[in-house]
Scaffold this active site. Structure first.
Site, PDB file in Angstrom:
ATOM      1  N   LEU A 338     -20.405 -12.824 -35.237  1.00 56.77           N
ATOM      2  CA  LEU A 338     -20.244 -14.036 -33.930  1.00 56.77           C
ATOM      3  C   LEU A 338     -19.220 -13.343 -33.000  1.00 56.77           C
ATOM      4  CD1 LEU A 338     -19.718 -17.389 -35.984  1.00 56.77           C
ATOM      5  CD2 LEU A 338     -21.994 -16.077 -35.460  1.00 56.77           C
ATOM      6  N   CYS A 339     -19.198 -13.858 -31.807  1.00 57.41           N
ATOM      7  CA  CYS A 339     -18.615 -13.258 -30.925  1.00 57.41           C
ATOM      8  C   CYS A 339     -17.287 -14.141 -30.779  1.00 57.41           C
ATOM      9  CB  CYS A 339     -19.356 -13.541 -29.526  1.00 57.41           C
ATOM     10  SG  CYS A 339     -18.434 -12.644 -27.984  1.00 57.41           S
TER      11      CYS A 339
END
Length: 420
Positions: A338-339
């Site tokens: 995930l960013c």
């Protein structure tokens, strides 16, 4: 399991059966067991637990639907939760549910009003928040300010407010004190406290015409989560608990008193493993970094609730061996894809040498796994869920995938999130 693509939650039905058998052997023979669907509502697990004799405890319309689809009759359902909308109570009544847990005079009056509208009478367990917690709790459910239950002193002070209504009969007490207890002595201490509280409340409520005949003592049976470990042995619980029941509720078998317990993680926790592939391995500022295809969106989206310890996944050779990982050579920061820097499982995981494409396994995640995670955050695909049966090794894995889709937003309906 080598045929199962990753990421994947894999659940073993044989382990669920063994867990249920172990819990039954640890409890008095004449008691009942509820399964708390919030631990894992996968339909295959529910069917097995129904076949083993557990009853369903649900906290929402969605869980009720899952229980009914799994084959439980609505009359076996205990519908709990600290707050219920009129609409969901009406839906449950129309489905045939007749037993609810209530937390306050308002909740009793709400049940009475809606049941009266349907021309029926419902049975209620009055949930109690005891005056003090007991040792060993993983997450305190009583003895502190809480949305769960009515304080013991409140019930004793204003007992008439907790008595029967024309369409809502108080038939028992719901005394769930804590979660994830790992020691038999802690469980016995919890049940002893609950039984003594139940005895005093029974005497007070009897003076107001209430006939208590069901005592839900909750549970809190612990299990390892996302780390190495086996099912906890609670076999020493039965003799001590039976003696407590005989002392605090003598003659219970003669007057029709029913004792029930609740379990979630103990029944399914050790039955699940998450398999996830390595996407990247690198070093950053002298630190080993392992990036996985699973992060807090697939497991551990509730660390803010202090539920999640650092995860130390182990290498699964050919996606089959989660018992004997190779020697550790990495001291790794383990992240998902995930960013966000919040997508971190562990900052010091001891892992073997890894390459992209290797498969890691997180054991003991059959409870509070996928459904307790941030599944919609950043929109990555969800893991598949695969069901195997160690009692039938020739049976092909049953594979399903949940798809989340956003529906059209209109002025009339507002934003909704559909589940297919």
């Amino acid at each position: 399991m080598s045929r199962i693509p990753t990421p994947a939650y894999v659940y073993d039905l044989a382990e669920v059966r063994r867990n249920h058998s172990a819990l039954r052997d640890a409890l008095p023979a004449d008691s009942g067991v509820y399964y708390s669907l919030k631990a894992n509502a996968h339909p295959s697990l529910l069917r097995v637990l129904r076949e083993q004799g557990a009853s369903p405890e649900v906290c929402s319309s969605g869980e009720l639907e899952a229980a009914l689809v799994a084959g439980w009759p609505a009359t076996e359902v205990l519908y709990s939760g600290p707050g219920k909308r009129d609409e969901e109570i009406g839906q449950a009544l129309r489905a045939g549910v007749r037993q609810f847990s209530v937390d306050s005079p308002h909740a009793i009056e709400q049940m009475d009003r809606i049941a009266g509208r349907h021309g029926i009478r419902v049975q209620c367990l009055l949930r109690i928040n005891d005056d003090q917690p007991v040792p060993g709790q993983g997450l305190a459910m009583t003895g502190v300010a809480s949305q769960f239950g009515a304080d013991t002193r409140w019930v004793l002070r204003e007992t008439a407010r907790f008595a029967d209504r024309p369409h809502a009969e108080i038939i028992g007490l719901h005394l769930y004190m804590g979660t994830n207890l790992a020691e038999t002595e802690d469980l016995l201490g919890q049940f002893e406290r609950s039984l003594r509280t139940a005895k005093s409340l029974r005497a007070a409520l009897t003076e107001h015409g209430v006939r208590l005949r069901v005592f839900d003592l909750g549970g809190g049976f612990g299990a390892p989560f996302a780390s190495a470990g086996e099912r906890i042995d609670f076999s020493a619980l039965r003799p001590g608990l039976t003696a407590l029941l005989d002392e605090e509720l003598p003659g219970r078998n003669d007057d029709g008193t029913r004792i029930v317990f609740e379990a979630g993680r103990y029944l399914v926790g050790t039955a699940g493993v998450l398999l996830t592939s390595v996407l990247d391995v690198k070093q950053s500022h002298g630190k080993d970094v392992v990036v996985l295809e699973s992060g807090i969106n697939h497991l551990g989206g509730m660390p803010g609730l202090r539920r999640l310890p650092p995860l130390n996944p182990r290498l699964a050779l050919d996606a089959t061996d989660v018992a004997a990982p190779p020697p550790a050579v990495l001291d790794a920061l383990v992240t998902g894809p995930l960013c966000t820097p919040l997508d971190t499982w562990s900052r010091a995981a001891k892992l073997p040498e890894l390459r992209p494409g290797d498969v890691l396994a997180v054991p003991n995640v059959g409870a509070y796994g996928l459904s307790a995670s941030l599944v919609a955050f950043l929109g990555h695909p969800l893991p598949i869920e695969a069901v195997v049966d160690g009692d039938d090794p020739d049976r092909a894995p049953e594979v399903t995938r949940i798809h989340l889709t956003r529906t059209t937003v209109t002025a009339d309906t507002g934003p909704t999130l559909g589940v297919k």
